[in-house]
Write a protein that holds these residues in place. Structure first.
Motif, short mmCIF file in Angstrom:
data_model
loop_
_atom_site.label_atom_id
_atom_site.label_comp_id
_atom_site.label_asym_id
_atom_site.label_seq_id
_atom_site.Cartn_x
_atom_site.Cartn_y
_atom_site.Cartn_z
N ALA A 134 -12.47 30.48 -33.31
CA ALA A 134 -12.65 30.19 -34.74
C ALA A 134 -11.83 31.17 -35.59
N GLN A 135 -11.76 32.41 -35.18
CA GLN A 135 -10.97 33.40 -35.91
C GLN A 135 -9.48 33.12 -35.77
N LEU A 136 -9.06 32.59 -34.63
CA LEU A 136 -7.66 32.23 -34.43
C LEU A 136 -7.27 31.06 -35.32
N ILE A 137 -8.09 30.02 -35.33
CA ILE A 137 -7.77 28.80 -36.09
C ILE A 137 -8.06 28.96 -37.58
N PRO A 157 -10.37 27.48 -39.66
CA PRO A 157 -10.31 26.15 -40.27
C PRO A 157 -10.80 26.15 -41.72
N SER A 158 -9.90 25.84 -42.63
CA SER A 158 -10.26 25.84 -44.06
C SER A 158 -11.18 24.67 -44.40
N GLY A 159 -11.07 23.58 -43.66
CA GLY A 159 -11.89 22.41 -43.94
C GLY A 159 -13.23 22.42 -43.24
N GLY A 160 -13.49 23.45 -42.48
CA GLY A 160 -14.77 23.55 -41.79
C GLY A 160 -14.72 23.03 -40.36
N ILE A 161 -15.85 23.20 -39.67
CA ILE A 161 -15.98 22.78 -38.29
C ILE A 161 -17.10 21.74 -38.20
N ALA A 162 -16.76 20.59 -37.65
CA ALA A 162 -17.75 19.53 -37.45
C ALA A 162 -18.44 19.73 -36.11
N LEU A 163 -19.76 19.60 -36.13
CA LEU A 163 -20.57 19.71 -34.92
C LEU A 163 -21.39 18.44 -34.76
N GLU A 164 -21.61 18.06 -33.51
CA GLU A 164 -22.43 16.88 -33.23
C GLU A 164 -23.87 17.13 -33.69
N ASP A 165 -24.48 16.08 -34.25
CA ASP A 165 -25.85 16.17 -34.74
C ASP A 165 -26.67 15.03 -34.14
N ILE A 199 -23.05 30.65 -34.71
CA ILE A 199 -21.82 31.40 -34.45
C ILE A 199 -20.80 31.14 -35.55
N TYR A 200 -20.52 29.88 -35.81
CA TYR A 200 -19.51 29.54 -36.81
C TYR A 200 -19.95 29.94 -38.22
N GLY A 201 -21.22 29.75 -38.52
CA GLY A 201 -21.74 30.15 -39.83
C GLY A 201 -21.66 31.64 -40.05
N LEU A 241 -19.44 33.55 -39.14
CA LEU A 241 -18.04 33.90 -39.43
C LEU A 241 -17.62 33.43 -40.82
N GLY A 242 -18.57 32.87 -41.57
CA GLY A 242 -18.29 32.40 -42.91
C GLY A 242 -17.62 31.04 -42.96
N LEU A 243 -17.68 30.31 -41.86
CA LEU A 243 -17.06 28.99 -41.83
C LEU A 243 -18.05 27.92 -42.22
N GLN A 244 -17.55 26.89 -42.88
CA GLN A 244 -18.39 25.75 -43.24
C GLN A 244 -18.68 24.94 -42.00
N VAL A 245 -19.95 24.71 -41.71
CA VAL A 245 -20.37 23.92 -40.57
C VAL A 245 -20.86 22.56 -41.08
N VAL A 246 -20.29 21.49 -40.52
CA VAL A 246 -20.59 20.15 -40.99
C VAL A 246 -21.20 19.35 -39.84
N PRO A 247 -22.48 18.96 -39.96
CA PRO A 247 -23.08 18.11 -38.91
C PRO A 247 -22.57 16.67 -39.02
N VAL A 248 -22.26 16.08 -37.88
CA VAL A 248 -21.78 14.70 -37.83
C VAL A 248 -22.67 13.95 -36.84
N PRO A 249 -23.21 12.81 -37.23
CA PRO A 249 -24.12 12.08 -36.33
C PRO A 249 -23.41 11.57 -35.09
N ILE A 250 -24.20 11.38 -34.04
CA ILE A 250 -23.71 10.75 -32.82
C ILE A 250 -24.47 9.44 -32.63
N ASP A 251 -23.86 8.55 -31.85
CA ASP A 251 -24.55 7.33 -31.44
C ASP A 251 -24.36 7.19 -29.93
#
Length: 175
Positions: A28-31, A33-41, A50-52, A54-64
């Protein structure tokens, strides 16, 4: 990697570290990401921590039943998607091959997008061959493959590794 997961990786692209959480943080420190990191929800809660942290925006994305919902991922503006396509935690869902290609298409839509393929539990199957890894079908170098030796060598060793695509491997070496 080649024999079990179909990944043809040169040693210069492989990073070994003291556990998956440490490598996730370093990646995460290497990349950055300005737009945040999407995680499965639902997903693995420790990743959001972990990502939070580091001050990164964490975005939950639903799974099916097919895996992460790519149309929802597109709406988030995330730059990185951290997924477990071979054995999603906690549901155990295996991402369909068509959804894997949708995910790769999402990553290729913008030059700064990446997918972190967390290959949790993929090498151990009760029957049949493992499903192709995202990394093995990625022709544009957008997937960062991560895994651990927790199941094969034991969790006490705290060993993990990642396979970086070419440009990220070069950037890693420059740091």
């Amino acid at each position: 990697l080649r024999q079990v997961r179909g990944i043809d990786a040169s040693p210069e692209h492989i990073v070994i570290g003291a556990g998956a959480q440490m490598l996730d943080a370093m990646l995460a420190q290497l990349i950055r990401p300005s737009g945040g990191i999407a995680l499965e929800d639902p997903g693995y809660p420790r990743l959001a921590q972990i990502y939070g942290s580091l001050g990164l925006q964490v975005v939950p994305v639903p799974i099916d039943d097919g895996g992460i919902v790519v149309e929802e991922l597109r709406r988030t503006g995330a730059q990185v998607a951290h997924v477990m396509p071979s054995h999603q935690f906690p549901t155990g869902i295996v991402t369909s091959i068509s959804r894997r290609y949708e995910l790769l298409a999402w990553a290729s839509e913008q030059p700064d997008r990446f997918i972190v393929e967390d290959d949790y539990d993929a090498a151990f199957r009760m029957a049949g061959r493992p499903v192709a890894s995202l990394t093995s079908i990625d022709v544009q170098g957008r997937v960062i493959y991560t895994d651990t030796f927790s199941k094969s060598l034991g969790p006490a060793l705290r060993m993990a590794f990642m396979v970086l695509p070419g440009p990220l491997a070069e950037e890693w070496d420059d740091k």
